[in-house]
Design a protein around this motif. Structure first.
Motif, PDB file in Angstrom:
ATOM      1  N   GLU A  28     -11.023   1.925  -0.968  1.00 36.76           N
ATOM      2  CA  GLU A  28     -11.629   2.004   0.345  1.00 36.76           C
ATOM      3  C   GLU A  28     -12.673   0.903   0.470  1.00 36.76           C
ATOM      4  N   GLN A  29     -12.872   0.412   1.686  1.00 35.51           N
ATOM      5  CA  GLN A  29     -13.846  -0.652   1.892  1.00 35.51           C
ATOM      6  C   GLN A  29     -14.451  -0.521   3.282  1.00 35.51           C
ATOM      7  N   ALA A  30     -15.763  -0.687   3.360  1.00 35.12           N
ATOM      8  CA  ALA A  30     -16.473  -0.712   4.634  1.00 35.12           C
ATOM      9  C   ALA A  30     -16.810  -2.164   4.969  1.00 35.12           C
ATOM     10  N   TYR A  31     -16.794  -2.483   6.248  1.00 34.17           N
ATOM     11  CA  TYR A  31     -17.037  -3.848   6.722  1.00 34.17           C
ATOM     12  C   TYR A  31     -18.063  -3.838   7.837  1.00 34.17           C
ATOM     13  N   ASP A  32     -18.914  -4.872   7.860  1.00 35.94           N
ATOM     14  CA  ASP A  32     -19.711  -5.179   9.038  1.00 35.94           C
ATOM     15  C   ASP A  32     -18.888  -6.201   9.802  1.00 35.94           C
ATOM     16  N   ILE A  33     -18.747  -6.004  11.090  1.00 36.51           N
ATOM     17  CA  ILE A  33     -17.965  -6.923  11.911  1.00 36.51           C
ATOM     18  C   ILE A  33     -18.930  -7.603  12.871  1.00 36.51           C
ATOM     19  N   GLU A  34     -19.146  -8.886  12.630  1.00 34.79           N
ATOM     20  CA  GLU A  34     -20.081  -9.658  13.439  1.00 34.79           C
ATOM     21  C   GLU A  34     -19.330 -10.350  14.568  1.00 34.79           C
ATOM     22  N   HIS A  35     -19.815 -10.164  15.787  1.00 38.55           N
ATOM     23  CA  HIS A  35     -19.218 -10.791  16.973  1.00 38.55           C
ATOM     24  C   HIS A  35     -20.052 -12.013  17.332  1.00 38.55           C
ATOM     25  N   HIS A  36     -19.421 -13.176  17.319  1.00 34.80           N
ATOM     26  CA  HIS A  36     -20.096 -14.452  17.571  1.00 34.80           C
ATOM     27  C   HIS A  36     -19.475 -15.148  18.770  1.00 34.80           C
ATOM     28  N   THR A  37     -20.205 -16.135  19.291  1.00 35.09           N
ATOM     29  CA  THR A  37     -19.698 -17.031  20.321  1.00 35.09           C
ATOM     30  C   THR A  37     -19.952 -18.452  19.843  1.00 35.09           C
ATOM     31  N   ASP A  38     -18.900 -19.277  19.825  1.00 36.17           N
ATOM     32  CA  ASP A  38     -19.073 -20.661  19.348  1.00 36.17           C
ATOM     33  C   ASP A  38     -19.680 -21.537  20.443  1.00 36.17           C
ATOM     34  N   ALA A  39     -19.891 -22.809  20.129  1.00 38.55           N
ATOM     35  CA  ALA A  39     -20.538 -23.747  21.051  1.00 38.55           C
ATOM     36  C   ALA A  39     -19.759 -23.920  22.356  1.00 38.55           C
ATOM     37  N   ARG A  40     -18.471 -23.688  22.340  1.00 34.85           N
ATOM     38  CA  ARG A  40     -17.643 -23.823  23.549  1.00 34.85           C
ATOM     39  C   ARG A  40     -17.531 -22.519  24.339  1.00 34.85           C
ATOM     40  N   GLY A  41     -18.177 -21.484  23.854  1.00 37.85           N
ATOM     41  CA  GLY A  41     -18.143 -20.202  24.552  1.00 37.85           C
ATOM     42  C   GLY A  41     -17.015 -19.283  24.138  1.00 37.85           C
ATOM     43  N   HIS A  42     -16.262 -19.648  23.101  1.00 37.70           N
ATOM     44  CA  HIS A  42     -15.173 -18.800  22.614  1.00 37.70           C
ATOM     45  C   HIS A  42     -15.728 -17.746  21.656  1.00 37.70           C
ATOM     46  N   GLU A  43     -15.289 -16.533  21.858  1.00 38.04           N
ATOM     47  CA  GLU A  43     -15.734 -15.442  20.996  1.00 38.04           C
ATOM     48  C   GLU A  43     -14.865 -15.365  19.740  1.00 38.04           C
ATOM     49  N   PHE A  44     -15.490 -14.995  18.626  1.00 38.99           N
ATOM     50  CA  PHE A  44     -14.761 -14.764  17.381  1.00 38.99           C
ATOM     51  C   PHE A  44     -15.519 -13.728  16.562  1.00 38.99           C
ATOM     52  N   VAL A  45     -14.827 -13.146  15.618  1.00 35.71           N
ATOM     53  CA  VAL A  45     -15.452 -12.141  14.753  1.00 35.71           C
ATOM     54  C   VAL A  45     -15.381 -12.595  13.305  1.00 35.71           C
ATOM     55  N   GLN A  46     -16.336 -12.113  12.528  1.00 35.62           N
ATOM     56  CA  GLN A  46     -16.335 -12.333  11.089  1.00 35.62           C
ATOM     57  C   GLN A  46     -16.489 -10.972  10.417  1.00 35.62           C
ATOM     58  N   TYR A  47     -15.681 -10.744   9.401  1.00 33.75           N
ATOM     59  CA  TYR A  47     -15.795  -9.535   8.602  1.00 33.75           C
ATOM     60  C   TYR A  47     -16.709  -9.846   7.424  1.00 33.75           C
ATOM     61  N   VAL A  48     -17.691  -8.965   7.188  1.00 33.65           N
ATOM     62  CA  VAL A  48     -18.691  -9.204   6.157  1.00 33.65           C
ATOM     63  C   VAL A  48     -18.759  -7.995   5.235  1.00 33.65           C
ATOM     64  N   VAL A  49     -18.735  -8.266   3.921  1.00 35.52           N
ATOM     65  CA  VAL A  49     -18.884  -7.225   2.898  1.00 35.52           C
ATOM     66  C   VAL A  49     -19.988  -7.682   1.956  1.00 35.52           C
ATOM     67  N   GLU A  50     -21.020  -6.863   1.835  1.00 32.35           N
ATOM     68  CA  GLU A  50     -22.154  -7.153   0.943  1.00 32.35           C
ATOM     69  C   GLU A  50     -22.690  -8.569   1.161  1.00 32.35           C
ATOM     70  N   GLY A  51     -22.812  -8.974   2.429  1.00 28.57           N
ATOM     71  CA  GLY A  51     -23.376 -10.268   2.768  1.00 28.57           C
ATOM     72  C   GLY A  51     -22.432 -11.451   2.672  1.00 28.57           C
ATOM     73  N   HIS A  52     -21.179 -11.222   2.304  1.00 25.55           N
ATOM     74  CA  HIS A  52     -20.203 -12.306   2.171  1.00 25.55           C
ATOM     75  C   HIS A  52     -19.132 -12.187   3.255  1.00 25.55           C
ATOM     76  N   VAL A  53     -18.830 -13.314   3.905  1.00 25.57           N
ATOM     77  CA  VAL A  53     -17.751 -13.339   4.890  1.00 25.57           C
ATOM     78  C   VAL A  53     -16.430 -13.251   4.134  1.00 25.57           C
ATOM     79  N   VAL A  54     -15.572 -12.333   4.576  1.00 21.44           N
ATOM     80  CA  VAL A  54     -14.277 -12.115   3.930  1.00 21.44           C
ATOM     81  C   VAL A  54     -13.180 -12.202   4.987  1.00 21.44           C
ATOM     82  N   PRO A  55     -11.935 -12.405   4.568  1.00 24.57           N
ATOM     83  CA  PRO A  55     -10.836 -12.407   5.551  1.00 24.57           C
ATOM     84  C   PRO A  55     -10.703 -11.037   6.206  1.00 24.57           C
ATOM     85  N   SER A  56     -10.151 -11.026   7.398  1.00 24.26           N
ATOM     86  CA  SER A  56      -9.900  -9.763   8.079  1.00 24.26           C
ATOM     87  C   SER A  56      -8.999  -8.889   7.214  1.00 24.26           C
ATOM     88  N   PRO A  57      -9.371  -7.634   7.009  1.00 25.57           N
ATOM     89  CA  PRO A  57      -8.524  -6.747   6.216  1.00 25.57           C
ATOM     90  C   PRO A  57      -7.230  -6.391   6.938  1.00 25.57           C
TER      91      PRO A  57
END
Length: 106
Positions: free
Chosen positions: A23-52
């Motif tokens: 089992e794994q819990a994730y923080d999902i950070e919602h960001h907007t890049d310089a061009r205004g496009h939204e993207f998400v990053q999955y984070v585990v224990e402070g490290h960005v990881v690929p989407s599960p």
């Protein structure tokens, strides 16, 4: 710098190749890049990881045949096994508990 919206998700995983479950819990950070496009990053224990959800990998056998389930499925299966072992000693590998989740060939 804008505020980052953070969501939280947890999943249970079971490898259909070797039977390993985790089992794994994730923080999902919602960001907007310089061009205004939204993207998400999955984070585990402070490290960005690929989407599960994209292509999970079994840490036990490196297999990609991984079932994603709601959180708590692996821990509840392990508790059921532990409870059964108290009454009657048996070795039940997690792969045996996954039988109800495996799809039948049509």
């Amino acid at each position: 710098m804008s505020d980052i919206a953070v969501g939280h998700e947890a999943y249970s995983f079971a490898c259909m190749r070797c039977g390993h479950g985790w089992e794994q819990a994730y923080d999902i950070e919602h960001h907007t890049d310089a061009r205004g496009h939204e993207f998400v990053q999955y984070v585990v224990e402070g490290h960005v990881v690929p989407s599960p959800l994209s292509r999970p990998v079994c840490a036990n056998c490196d297999g990609h045949l991984v079932r994603i389930m709601r959180p708590g499925r692996v821990s509840s299966a392990l508790r059921a096994v532990a409870g059964g072992q108290r009454r009657e000693p048996r070795h039940w590998p997690l792969s045996g508990l996954l039988h109800p989740f495996q799809r039948r060939a049509s």
